[in-house]
Design an enzyme around this catalytic site. Structure first.
Site, mmCIF file in Angstrom:
data_model
loop_
_atom_site.group_PDB
_atom_site.id
_atom_site.type_symbol
_atom_site.label_atom_id
_atom_site.label_comp_id
_atom_site.label_asym_id
_atom_site.label_seq_id
_atom_site.Cartn_x
_atom_site.Cartn_y
_atom_site.Cartn_z
ATOM 1 C CG HIS A 85 -1.827 1.148 1.372
ATOM 2 N ND1 HIS A 85 -3.138 1.115 0.948
ATOM 3 C CD2 HIS A 85 -1.630 2.388 1.888
ATOM 4 C CE1 HIS A 85 -3.705 2.295 1.191
ATOM 5 N NE2 HIS A 85 -2.797 3.085 1.764
ATOM 6 C CD GLU A 86 1.590 3.663 3.693
ATOM 7 O OE1 GLU A 86 1.737 4.685 3.009
ATOM 8 O OE2 GLU A 86 0.618 3.502 4.451
ATOM 9 C CB CYS A 116 -4.551 0.382 -8.537
ATOM 10 S SG CYS A 116 -5.753 1.242 -7.490
ATOM 11 C CB CYS A 123 -7.936 -2.375 -4.511
ATOM 12 S SG CYS A 123 -6.445 -1.580 -5.153
ATOM 13 C CB CYS A 173 -7.934 -3.284 -8.256
ATOM 14 S SG CYS A 173 -8.043 -1.523 -8.643
ATOM 15 C CG HIS A 182 -6.378 5.987 0.103
ATOM 16 N ND1 HIS A 182 -6.523 6.874 1.132
ATOM 17 C CD2 HIS A 182 -5.260 5.266 0.378
ATOM 18 C CE1 HIS A 182 -5.537 6.707 1.996
ATOM 19 N NE2 HIS A 182 -4.755 5.746 1.561
ATOM 20 C CB CYS A 183 -8.250 1.800 -4.741
ATOM 21 S SG CYS A 183 -9.254 0.907 -5.937
ATOM 22 C CG HIS A 215 -0.004 6.079 -0.701
ATOM 23 N ND1 HIS A 215 -1.110 6.465 -1.432
ATOM 24 C CD2 HIS A 215 -0.484 5.624 0.494
ATOM 25 C CE1 HIS A 215 -2.205 6.251 -0.706
ATOM 26 N NE2 HIS A 215 -1.853 5.732 0.458
#
Ligand SMILES: [Zn+2]
Ligand SMILES: [Zn+2]
Length: 158
Positions: free
Chosen positions: A113-114, A151, A129, A148, A123-124, A117
């Site tokens: 996740h990070e 993304c 996701c 996903c 964010h999704c 970014h």
């Protein structure tokens, strides 16, 4: 850290992933009243190290509990986009009995996740996701460890 490095190497085959030390001294980010660490201040410390070590991106991993003003806690924080991010393992431990596989899966998800970014993803809204914003462990456990298709398209393939 070794398990995380192995997983991230699988997920980002074009990246060269190295562990760089020594461990960071984050005491200047400590808030003694909250007994938590201000994650944005840790990002500033990591940025100094990015320059010193001449790496493209730096993902910090800490067992400290992180916060940003206005939130009780965060699982992590990143520059968006930018070269630094931090993930906390503090709240990813299963409470009842330590379950290594579950703990590891959570750490990988928050790290991916990070990294998303850092690479410029927002964010999704899809809760499966990895870029979904986790407000609690249920959110983290529900989402997968991958981006996903949308993304992934936005990333232009990592
Ligand atoms: Zn996020
Ligand atoms: Zn997505």
């Amino acid at each position: 850290l070794n398990a995380l490095k192995t997983k991230l190497t699988e997920k980002y085959p074009t990246f060269e992933i190295n562990e760089i030390g020594p461990p960071l001294d984050a005491e200047e980010a400590h808030d003694s009243l909250r007994n938590q660490y201000h994650s944005t201040r840790i990002l500033a410390i990591l940025e100094q190290r990015v320059r010193a070590k001449a790496v493209d991106m730096l993902l910090g991993i800490t067992s400290h509990d992180l916060y940003v003003p206005g939130m009780n806690f965060v699982f992590g924080e990143s520059r968006l986009p930018g070269p630094v991010a931090i993930v906390s393992t503090h709240r990813l431990n299963p409470r009842s009995r330590f379950k290594y596989a579950l703990f590891q899966a959570r750490v990988v998800k928050e790290a991916v996740h990070e990294i998303g970014h850092m690479l410029g993803l927002m964010h999704c809204e899809k809760d499966e996701c990895v870029m979904y914003f986790s407000q609690n462990l249920d959110d983290t456990d529900r989402k997968r460890s991958d981006y996903c298709s949308e993304c992934r398209y936005r990333l232009g393939r990592v």
